[in-house]
Scaffold this motif. Structure first.
Motif, PDB file in Angstrom:
ATOM      1  N   TYR A 261       2.447   1.365  -5.735  1.00 48.76           N
ATOM      2  CA  TYR A 261       2.262   2.165  -7.180  1.00 48.76           C
ATOM      3  C   TYR A 261       2.848   1.805  -8.178  1.00 48.76           C
ATOM      4  CZ  TYR A 261      -0.504   5.126  -3.926  1.00 48.76           C
ATOM      5  OH  TYR A 261      -1.408   5.466  -3.002  1.00 48.76           O
ATOM      6  N   ALA A 262       2.415   1.943  -9.540  1.00 47.79           N
ATOM      7  CA  ALA A 262       3.058   1.306 -10.641  1.00 47.79           C
ATOM      8  C   ALA A 262       4.448   2.175 -10.704  1.00 47.79           C
ATOM      9  CB  ALA A 262       2.147   1.323 -11.741  1.00 47.79           C
ATOM     10  N   GLY A 263       4.470   3.378 -10.605  1.00 44.31           N
ATOM     11  CA  GLY A 263       5.497   4.292 -11.137  1.00 44.31           C
ATOM     12  C   GLY A 263       6.611   4.412 -10.000  1.00 44.31           C
TER      13      GLY A 263
ATOM     14  N   TYR B 284      19.762  -5.071  -9.682  1.00 42.09           N
ATOM     15  CA  TYR B 284      18.617  -5.110  -8.553  1.00 42.09           C
ATOM     16  C   TYR B 284      17.409  -5.108  -9.070  1.00 42.09           C
ATOM     17  CZ  TYR B 284      15.400  -4.020  -4.426  1.00 42.09           C
ATOM     18  OH  TYR B 284      14.626  -4.002  -3.584  1.00 42.09           O
ATOM     19  N   LEU B 285      17.043  -4.329 -10.044  1.00 38.60           N
ATOM     20  CA  LEU B 285      15.899  -4.277 -10.843  1.00 38.60           C
ATOM     21  C   LEU B 285      15.445  -5.468 -11.628  1.00 38.60           C
ATOM     22  CD1 LEU B 285      15.616  -0.354 -12.007  1.00 38.60           C
ATOM     23  CD2 LEU B 285      14.284  -1.591 -10.134  1.00 38.60           C
ATOM     24  N   THR B 286      16.641  -5.882 -12.268  1.00 41.87           N
ATOM     25  CA  THR B 286      16.356  -7.210 -12.936  1.00 41.87           C
ATOM     26  C   THR B 286      15.976  -8.304 -12.137  1.00 41.87           C
ATOM     27  OG1 THR B 286      18.021  -6.451 -14.437  1.00 41.87           O
ATOM     28  CG2 THR B 286      17.736  -9.118 -14.309  1.00 41.87           C
TER      29      THR B 286
ATOM     30  N   GLU C  27      11.600  -5.939 -12.357  1.00 43.80           N
ATOM     31  CA  GLU C  27      10.893  -4.496 -12.464  1.00 43.80           C
ATOM     32  C   GLU C  27      11.476  -3.898 -13.801  1.00 43.80           C
ATOM     33  OE1 GLU C  27       8.482  -3.327 -11.042  1.00 43.80           O
ATOM     34  OE2 GLU C  27       8.436  -4.040  -8.778  1.00 43.80           O
ATOM     35  N   THR C  28      10.697  -3.287 -14.629  1.00 46.50           N
ATOM     36  CA  THR C  28      11.351  -2.256 -15.573  1.00 46.50           C
ATOM     37  C   THR C  28      11.840  -0.869 -14.823  1.00 46.50           C
ATOM     38  OG1 THR C  28       9.061  -1.328 -16.109  1.00 46.50           O
ATOM     39  CG2 THR C  28       9.935  -3.172 -17.291  1.00 46.50           C
ATOM     40  N   GLU C  29      12.392  -0.100 -15.348  1.00 44.56           N
ATOM     41  CA  GLU C  29      12.829   1.241 -14.982  1.00 44.56           C
ATOM     42  C   GLU C  29      11.516   1.986 -14.490  1.00 44.56           C
ATOM     43  OE1 GLU C  29      14.737   5.082 -16.930  1.00 44.56           O
ATOM     44  OE2 GLU C  29      16.454   3.398 -16.540  1.00 44.56           O
ATOM     45  N   PRO C  30      11.351   2.438 -13.285  1.00 46.08           N
ATOM     46  CA  PRO C  30      10.324   3.092 -12.952  1.00 46.08           C
ATOM     47  C   PRO C  30      10.216   4.643 -13.043  1.00 46.08           C
ATOM     48  CG  PRO C  30      11.509   2.466 -10.992  1.00 46.08           C
ATOM     49  CD  PRO C  30      12.225   1.914 -12.286  1.00 46.08           C
ATOM     50  N   GLU C  31       9.422   5.164 -12.672  1.00 42.84           N
ATOM     51  CA  GLU C  31       9.539   6.907 -12.822  1.00 42.84           C
ATOM     52  C   GLU C  31      10.074   7.376 -11.595  1.00 42.84           C
ATOM     53  OE1 GLU C  31       5.518   8.763 -12.899  1.00 42.84           O
ATOM     54  OE2 GLU C  31       4.863   7.091 -14.167  1.00 42.84           O
ATOM     55  N   VAL C  32      10.141   6.523 -10.475  1.00 42.20           N
ATOM     56  CA  VAL C  32      10.977   7.170  -9.327  1.00 42.20           C
ATOM     57  C   VAL C  32      11.399   5.797  -8.674  1.00 42.20           C
ATOM     58  CG1 VAL C  32      10.799   7.944  -6.863  1.00 42.20           C
ATOM     59  CG2 VAL C  32       9.250   8.893  -8.733  1.00 42.20           C
ATOM     60  N   LEU C  33      12.803   5.916  -8.358  1.00 43.54           N
ATOM     61  CA  LEU C  33      13.178   4.856  -7.457  1.00 43.54           C
ATOM     62  C   LEU C  33      13.687   5.425  -6.235  1.00 43.54           C
ATOM     63  CD1 LEU C  33      14.847   1.976  -7.527  1.00 43.54           C
ATOM     64  CD2 LEU C  33      16.733   2.886  -8.036  1.00 43.54           C
TER      65      LEU C  33
END
Length: 324
Positions: free
Chosen positions: A24-26, A97-99, A103-109
């Motif tokens: 999921y995108a979020g 890690y997201l870099t 990934e950009t900052e998600p709604e939920v990590l």
């Protein structure tokens, strides 16, 4: 960004659930790592943390190394912090890690790792908005799945009924009366779309965040080479038969002994007892004595490993010495 921790015993379907949610995108689901638990267990006081010490500790964890976060980049980020706090350090690690993941900052990590259930109160202090997802699998199936399975340490996960049963009981005891989002592995297998939708609701994922943007196989590709043998079925259509395979593999005596130890916990979590009522007395005695002696040997082996190789026992003794 909401931080959510996945609480589970190994071989309980955590990678299957992670691969489903990561689509999921979020939501971004991390690869498994124990770096947060290691930090909390080795630094009881934030003031004792140093950049060098943190890097040595974090990169001593094989799973974290497979995140492919460059040590020097993380060093620069940590050195640039105004103050080393648990939250600041964890945020810095996840930013790198997201870099790496692109990934950009998600709604939920969603953070996947071991021993987080031991640190629930401290994690709540660190992350005021934290969510905990408890993934439970029938303990008999967990034991069956661990049989002859070799972990990253090179040791078998569990081939002893006493060890498997008491570990499962202790995990459930730690989670008693905790505010958790609860899910059973068997329900996930039976209806994956419904259960993942229920989790998205509990995590307050937006409509846009529910768009499917990747596949289960994409998450499998993130798993490090040393761990792939533990997750061969990820990416395949969930097989409901997995939930009951333990009935054919475990002996009646093994099932009887496991249920003797965990009957109450099994029933409380919706699992039926199925041990044969009439089992030859000598078979019951044989497995109790055999597994009991083997359990004692495992305890001695583990004490030796965690004393002289892992050395975590020395660290804990040192902490207690300074606390007195």
């Amino acid at each position: 960004m909401i931080h959510a921790f996945l609480l589970y015993d190994s071989r309980s379907g955590s990678t299957l659930l992670s691969s489903l949610l990561n689509r999921y995108a979020g939501i971004v689901v991390t690869q498994e790592s124990h770096f947060i638990s290691l930090m909390l267990e080795n630094y009881r006081d934030e003031q004792s943390m140093t950049v060098g010490g943190l890097l040595d500790l974090i990169y001593s964890e094989p799973r974290f190394c497979e995140w492919n976060v460059e040590r020097e980049k993380l060093r620069r980020r940590l050195s640039g912090l105004e103050k080393l706090t648990y939250r600041a350090v964890i945020d810095a690690v996840f930013a790198e890690y997201l870099t790496v993941r692109g990934e950009t900052e998600p709604e939920v990590l969603l953070i996947k790792g071991a021993r987080h259930d031991v640190h629930l109160s401290r994690l709540r202090d660190i992350f005021p908005d934290v969510r905990f997802i408890s993934l439970l699998r029938d303990g008999r199936a967990v034991f069956n799945s661990k049989l002859d399975m070799v972990s990253l340490t090179g040791m078998k996960m569990s081939n002893n009924v006493f060890q498997a049963a008491f570990d499962w009981k202790k995990m459930l005891r730690r989670l008693d009366d905790q505010p958790l989002i609860r899910l059973r592995f068997e329900d996930l297998l039976a209806n994956p779309e419904y259960e993942t939708s229920r989790l998205l609701d509990a995590l307050c994922v937006s409509h846009a965040g529910r768009l499917v943007t990747s596949t289960q196989q994409d998450y499998y590709q993130l798993i490090g080479k040393k761990q792939k043998h533990l997750h061969k079925n990820v990416g395949n259509k969930p097989d409901r038969k997995i939930a009951v395979k333990w009935k054919d593999r475990l002996s009646p005596a093994q099932i009887q002994l496991y249920e003797l130890i965990c009957a109450r916990e099994l029933l409380e979590n919706g699992y039926k007892l199925c041990a044969p009522r009439s089992l030859p007395f000598y078979e019951s005695v044989k497995i109790i004595l055999g597994q009991g002696l083997h359990w004692i040997w495992l305890k001695l082996r583990n004490i030796s490993y965690y004393t002289f190789i892992d050395r975590s026992i020395f660290r804990k003794l040192k902490e207690k010495h300074f606390e007195q």
